[in-house]
Design a protein around this motif. Structure first.
Motif, mmCIF file in Angstrom:
data_model
loop_
_atom_site.group_PDB
_atom_site.id
_atom_site.type_symbol
_atom_site.label_atom_id
_atom_site.label_comp_id
_atom_site.label_asym_id
_atom_site.label_seq_id
_atom_site.Cartn_x
_atom_site.Cartn_y
_atom_site.Cartn_z
ATOM 1 N N GLN A 77 6.431 -4.406 6.255
ATOM 2 C CA GLN A 77 6.469 -3.322 7.244
ATOM 3 C C GLN A 77 5.993 -2.007 6.628
ATOM 4 O OE1 GLN A 77 9.774 -2.738 10.005
ATOM 5 N NE2 GLN A 77 10.743 -4.559 9.138
ATOM 6 N N MET A 78 6.450 -1.732 5.407
ATOM 7 C CA MET A 78 6.154 -0.442 4.809
ATOM 8 C C MET A 78 4.685 -0.320 4.417
ATOM 9 S SD MET A 78 7.760 2.384 4.420
ATOM 10 C CE MET A 78 9.499 1.974 4.346
ATOM 11 N N VAL A 79 4.035 -1.418 4.068
ATOM 12 C CA VAL A 79 2.602 -1.371 3.797
ATOM 13 C C VAL A 79 1.859 -0.886 5.040
ATOM 14 C CG1 VAL A 79 0.544 -2.795 3.419
ATOM 15 C CG2 VAL A 79 2.532 -3.069 1.935
ATOM 16 N N ALA A 80 2.152 -1.485 6.183
ATOM 17 C CA ALA A 80 1.481 -1.081 7.426
ATOM 18 C C ALA A 80 1.814 0.361 7.789
ATOM 19 C CB ALA A 80 1.881 -2.026 8.553
ATOM 20 N N HIS A 81 3.060 0.740 7.588
ATOM 21 C CA HIS A 81 3.505 2.102 7.905
ATOM 22 C C HIS A 81 2.769 3.120 7.030
ATOM 23 C CE1 HIS A 81 6.502 4.650 9.886
ATOM 24 N NE2 HIS A 81 6.661 5.293 8.737
ATOM 25 N N HIS A 82 2.665 2.836 5.748
ATOM 26 C CA HIS A 82 1.949 3.716 4.823
ATOM 27 C C HIS A 82 0.465 3.817 5.180
ATOM 28 C CE1 HIS A 82 5.339 4.398 2.342
ATOM 29 N NE2 HIS A 82 4.774 4.306 1.151
ATOM 30 N N GLN A 83 -0.125 2.715 5.587
ATOM 31 C CA GLN A 83 -1.550 2.735 5.914
ATOM 32 C C GLN A 83 -1.837 3.721 7.039
ATOM 33 O OE1 GLN A 83 -1.982 -1.523 6.524
ATOM 34 N NE2 GLN A 83 -3.212 -1.724 4.661
ATOM 35 N N VAL B 68 -1.868 10.970 0.705
ATOM 36 C CA VAL B 68 -2.870 9.944 0.423
ATOM 37 C C VAL B 68 -2.688 9.387 -0.985
ATOM 38 C CG1 VAL B 68 -5.335 9.513 0.070
ATOM 39 C CG2 VAL B 68 -4.574 10.811 2.073
ATOM 40 N N ARG B 69 -2.543 10.268 -1.956
ATOM 41 C CA ARG B 69 -2.421 9.835 -3.352
ATOM 42 C C ARG B 69 -1.145 9.015 -3.568
ATOM 43 N NH1 ARG B 69 -2.664 14.415 -5.098
ATOM 44 N NH2 ARG B 69 -0.456 14.876 -5.347
ATOM 45 N N THR B 70 -0.034 9.532 -3.102
ATOM 46 C CA THR B 70 1.252 8.879 -3.344
ATOM 47 C C THR B 70 1.348 7.545 -2.621
ATOM 48 O OG1 THR B 70 2.366 11.016 -3.645
ATOM 49 C CG2 THR B 70 3.749 9.120 -3.077
ATOM 50 N N GLN B 71 1.000 7.540 -1.347
ATOM 51 C CA GLN B 71 1.208 6.324 -0.571
ATOM 52 C C GLN B 71 0.156 5.256 -0.867
ATOM 53 O OE1 GLN B 71 2.596 6.654 3.424
ATOM 54 N NE2 GLN B 71 3.613 8.603 3.079
ATOM 55 N N THR B 72 -1.038 5.658 -1.315
ATOM 56 C CA THR B 72 -2.017 4.668 -1.760
ATOM 57 C C THR B 72 -1.491 3.925 -2.982
ATOM 58 O OG1 THR B 72 -3.903 5.916 -0.885
ATOM 59 C CG2 THR B 72 -4.355 4.326 -2.639
ATOM 60 N N ALA B 73 -0.926 4.668 -3.931
ATOM 61 C CA ALA B 73 -0.340 4.030 -5.126
ATOM 62 C C ALA B 73 0.832 3.139 -4.741
ATOM 63 C CB ALA B 73 0.103 5.102 -6.117
ATOM 64 N N ARG C 143 1.911 -4.357 -2.507
ATOM 65 C CA ARG C 143 1.083 -5.558 -2.382
ATOM 66 C C ARG C 143 1.206 -6.444 -3.625
ATOM 67 N NH1 ARG C 143 -4.249 -2.790 0.512
ATOM 68 N NH2 ARG C 143 -3.586 -3.223 2.661
ATOM 69 N N THR C 144 1.348 -5.833 -4.783
ATOM 70 C CA THR C 144 1.553 -6.610 -6.007
ATOM 71 C C THR C 144 2.871 -7.360 -5.949
ATOM 72 O OG1 THR C 144 0.234 -5.063 -7.327
ATOM 73 C CG2 THR C 144 1.807 -6.466 -8.515
ATOM 74 N N TRP C 145 3.939 -6.688 -5.494
ATOM 75 C CA TRP C 145 5.234 -7.350 -5.375
ATOM 76 C C TRP C 145 5.190 -8.476 -4.355
ATOM 77 C CZ3 TRP C 145 7.757 -1.889 -4.829
ATOM 78 C CH2 TRP C 145 7.825 -1.293 -6.101
#
Length: 207
Positions: free
Chosen positions: A62-68, A93-98, A104-106
């Motif tokens: 969920q959080m990946v989509a939310h951050h995008q 942009v910088r913080t949420q991209t990282a 995604r790695t997790w």
């Protein structure tokens, strides 16, 4: 367990009045917002947004989509005439991209079969806006967007759904940093536009 859904209005109310909900899992207090200055002159938009994850994998997906969505919106601020807004946008942009890279790695490491979740956008299209309209619309939309991330993270911690220390640390960081940014954005609304956060209006029937 049935997944809870709340409208943006309900999330706003929870953040405004419930200090207990925003208490951390280890009982470190987080300052809570007050209702003062948060105007809600009309009914909320019809979309509902999940604030409770089924488990750790669901939270990350969920959080990946939310951050995008946040990143896409924040990139529009490079057109802002205000240096503060350009700085805010670049930071998001910088913080949420990282953070997306980490999540995604997790997911790939711990939950390789996990699929992307459907996501219903919360924010309006900013691509055609400029000047004050761009800045105010971004602030009005990003405050409730941050509210959802804060509540999702807090609920994950409170209900003991975390399986890995890295995710627990991440959820606390999201909760605390985005809560602080909400107050920063509220100050910008007050200083530049003389307003508080307003609940977005839903389109009228037939509109």
């Amino acid at each position: 367990m049935t997944v809870a859904t709340l409208t943006t209005a309900a999330v706003a109310t929870a953040v405004a009045v419930s200090g207990g909900v925003l208490a951390t899992a280890d009982r470190r207090p987080v300052p809570t917002a007050t209702a003062a200055g948060w105007q809600q002159p009309c009914r909320p938009m019809g979309a509902t947004h999940r604030i409770v994850a089924d488990d750790e994998a669901d939270y990350l997906a969920q959080m990946v989509a939310h951050h995008q969505e946040a990143i896409e919106a924040a990139r529009q601020l490079q057109r802002s005439g205000r240096a503060e807004m350009r700085t805010l946008g670049a930071s998001i942009v910088r913080t949420q991209t990282a953070e997306i890279t980490a999540m995604r790695t997790w997911l790939a490491t711990w939950y390789p079969s996990r699929q992307a979740v459907p996501y219903r956008p919360m924010m309006r299209d900013l691509s055609k806006l400029s000047g004050d309209a761009l800045d105010e619309t971004f602030l009005q939309d990003m405050i409730p967007h941050h509210m959802v991330a804060v509540m999702m993270s807090q609920q994950l911690l409170m209900h003991g759904r975390v399986q890995h220390r890295e995710v627990a640390d991440f959820a606390r960081t999201v909760r605390d940093s985005q809560h602080a940014e909400m107050f920063q954005m509220q100050r910008y609304l007050a200083d530049w536009f003389g307003t508080g956060w307003r609940m977005p209006c839903a389109p009228r029937a037939g509109a």
